[in-house]
Structures are given as structure tokens and as C-alpha cells.
Motif scaffolding. Sequence first.
Motif, PDB file in Angstrom:
ATOM      1  N   SER A  65      -3.648  -8.276   5.029  1.00 15.55           N
ATOM      2  CA  SER A  65      -5.347  -8.190   4.139  1.00 15.55           C
ATOM      3  C   SER A  65      -6.271  -8.127   4.975  1.00 15.55           C
ATOM      4  O   SER A  65      -6.999  -8.087   4.139  1.00 15.55           O
ATOM      5  N   LYS A  97      -9.163  -7.999   8.069  1.00 18.50           N
ATOM      6  CA  LYS A  97      -9.687  -7.441   8.554  1.00 18.50           C
ATOM      7  C   LYS A  97      -9.364  -5.867   9.268  1.00 18.50           C
ATOM      8  O   LYS A  97      -9.599  -4.665   8.436  1.00 18.50           O
ATOM      9  N   SER A 129      -5.372 -11.735  -1.819  1.00 12.54           N
ATOM     10  CA  SER A 129      -6.448 -11.934  -3.155  1.00 12.54           C
ATOM     11  C   SER A 129      -7.356 -10.575  -3.534  1.00 12.54           C
ATOM     12  O   SER A 129      -8.256 -10.678  -4.197  1.00 12.54           O
ATOM     13  N   ASN A 130      -7.850  -9.877  -2.554  1.00 11.55           N
ATOM     14  CA  ASN A 130      -9.009  -8.530  -2.668  1.00 11.55           C
ATOM     15  C   ASN A 130      -7.999  -7.736  -3.166  1.00 11.55           C
ATOM     16  O   ASN A 130      -6.777  -6.989  -1.911  1.00 11.55           O
ATOM     17  N   ASN A 136      -8.106  -4.674  -3.822  1.00 13.89           N
ATOM     18  CA  ASN A 136      -8.797  -3.697  -3.865  1.00 13.89           C
ATOM     19  C   ASN A 136      -7.101  -2.800  -2.285  1.00 13.89           C
ATOM     20  O   ASN A 136      -7.490  -1.903  -2.359  1.00 13.89           O
ATOM     21  N   ALA A 137      -7.381  -4.136  -1.213  1.00 14.43           N
ATOM     22  CA  ALA A 137      -6.992  -3.466  -0.330  1.00 14.43           C
ATOM     23  C   ALA A 137      -5.728  -2.800  -0.355  1.00 14.43           C
ATOM     24  O   ALA A 137      -5.474  -2.534   0.510  1.00 14.43           O
ATOM     25  N   GLU A 138      -5.159  -3.771  -1.360  1.00 13.74           N
ATOM     26  CA  GLU A 138      -3.354  -3.455  -1.686  1.00 13.74           C
ATOM     27  C   GLU A 138      -3.440  -2.183  -2.415  1.00 13.74           C
ATOM     28  O   GLU A 138      -2.860  -1.442  -2.341  1.00 13.74           O
ATOM     29  N   LEU A 155     -18.982  -6.468   5.871  1.00 14.68           N
ATOM     30  CA  LEU A 155     -18.035  -7.940   4.939  1.00 14.68           C
ATOM     31  C   LEU A 155     -18.605  -9.151   5.012  1.00 14.68           C
ATOM     32  O   LEU A 155     -17.873  -9.936   4.645  1.00 14.68           O
TER      33      LEU A 155
END
Length: 361
Positions: free
Chosen positions: A58, A60, A89-90, A92-94, A348
Motif C-alpha cells: 500500500s 508509494k 490505512s488509506n 483509496n489505495a485498496e 505526497l
Amino acid sequence: METTISRPLPAGQPDGLREPAAGPETEYELDEMISRPTPGALEALGRLEGDFLLLGASGKMGPSLARMIRRGLDEIGRTARVTAVARFSNPNAESGLHAAGVQTIRADLLDSGAYAGLPYAENVFFMAGQKFGTSKHPELAWAMNTIVPAYVAERYKASRLLAFSTGCVYANAAVDSGGSVETDDLEPLGDYANSCVGRERVFSWFAHKHRTPLSLFRLSYSIDLRYGVLVDVAQRVFSGAPVDVTMGYANVIWQGDANARAIQTLERAAVPPFVLNVTGDGTISIREVAVRFGRLFGREPEFAGKEAPEALLSNAGRSLALFGKPGVSVDDMIGWIAAWLLRGGRTLNKPTGFERFDGKF
């Protein structure tokens, strides 16, 4: 033809570098570009049998590597499973990975009990690690970079493994030396870099014990338009902050090229481990890069410090011989990053700390 930036240019002289190719203008275009499989990646995926698992995916680079694998498998007509494991924890990444057809599992890799619930895969990328905050909490860095590899190496002893590592495992090299090569002694500075050597040693010990094919992927430094050494320099020039040139030289590679090389390097996993420096085909001068950005931004860069005779540099000759030059040049990256910042593109806010000479992160 790519121009290698290696030393500052005399004031007032043209730099002779070409205009960059057209670059991505939106995050959608950027994400598509850095996850686009190269011909070399497609060929490797065609030969790598079985499913793919990315641990610690998850950060960069993990999401774009997972998407490149999925896109590549789809392009060659393979239905192998691609699974990304992280705490996510983000969210959006998932969700972005789901949209790309990548399965996800939420897990804390420091929890030894988590591994029983993870699927087996023939091909495993280890991307977890701890860098920033190491100087304040070295125990966490050592746990993430040595204990977690032990869990992974034991759980996936029957798989083919690639462990992400870093050029920080080397000592600083003379600027005119061409950088450290894979056979050089590992003499790093600071807890982070030493724990990364620990990660390599742990994976190598288990690989020897179980005869597990392993590649050690010493990457420095991956770049996209939202983070990386070039973004760090560009932001300082753009804001008027001084650019520290004590660590006056560095190596960089476009993230899409790094992703493709990771896939190709996994195929070369072996016993004893296959070790590879992965970066671009030259050394950049931090001062000259700042001058380039200053011209593009229409402002004079400020500098702090003086270039040391040594820097943390890796020689990528072996990977260049295997895979050829990266597809994206330093010229392109500089032009794209300048345009990105000028149009207000998102970053980021994760500085690389490339200028640290004491190894403290």
C-alpha cells in the motif's frame, strides 16, 4: 538520446538537453502510465507460472506494481491471481486496486498469527519496511526490516521471492567512481540502512536453509510526479527554499521502469540470491537539477552546503545490461515534474531524505 546529468553547467551556457516528451497531466494518466507493462515485463509474466502476492503493497510503489502485474497478465491472457496485502490505512489505495482487478487482504505483517490467513502464491514480492522515524524509534525499523522477513521467508519457503532493498546498504562512494556494484561490501551508515542489510541477511539465510529462489532488488531512487528526489528538489526551488547540495549527486529511475524491472528480476530469483542494483543509467547532479528547475520556474535557486567528494551512488551496469536503458529519461522527468507543480498537481508530502549524510531518517 538521453543526456546524463553529471556535473553543473557553467552559468549562462545552454544546457543542450532536449524538450521532454508529452507527460501525464492528471493522476489518472500518471497511474495508467506507471502501471503500463513494458514488453520485457510481459515476456517475464508469460514465463512466471502461478499466482502473485505482494506483501506491504500500500506504499508509494506497491499499488502501481500490482496493477502492472494484473494488466500484464490480462494482456497475455492469463488468469493468475494477483493479491496485495497491507494494513491499507488509506482506503483509496485498496479501492483503486479492486477497480484494477487486484484482490486485497488487510493484515499486520508484524503479527505472526496473520500469516496463517494469507494465501499461498508461487511468486511473492516483499515490499514492507520502515524508514522514516527510524532515528526516534529504531526498534520498529529493526522489527519491520528483520523480524517480518523471517516470518515471510518461513511462510513462503516454497515460493519464488523478490525482496525490495535499497542502495542505502552501501557506503558512500567517490563521485567519479560510477557508484557501488553488487559485489561491494555492505558498510551502511545509520539504523535504517543497517536494518536493511539485516533484511537482506535474514532473507538470504532462509533462502539457503530452504533452497528458496530469491532476488534482492536494491532500488534507488524511484520517481513519479508526486514524490521522489527530483520532486524534493523541484519543490524547494519552486518555494524559494535552499537546496542542500552536500549530498551532491544521486541516482533516479522512473517508477514505471522500476516496476517492470521488479517483475523481470523476480524471474531471475536463484540460490544463492540474485542481487541487482536498479536505477537509471547515470548520475545526476543535485545542483544542476536545481538550476534546470529554476529555469523552468523562472527563478534563481538558492543553495546550502558544498558538494562532498562522496555520495550514496549505485552502479546499475548489471541491470542495464539485462534490461536496457529505462524508457523514461531524466530530461522527461524534470520537464514533467515542473509542469506538474506549475499546474498545482498533488504531491505526497513524503520527502525522501536523500540529502541526509548521517543516515538518520
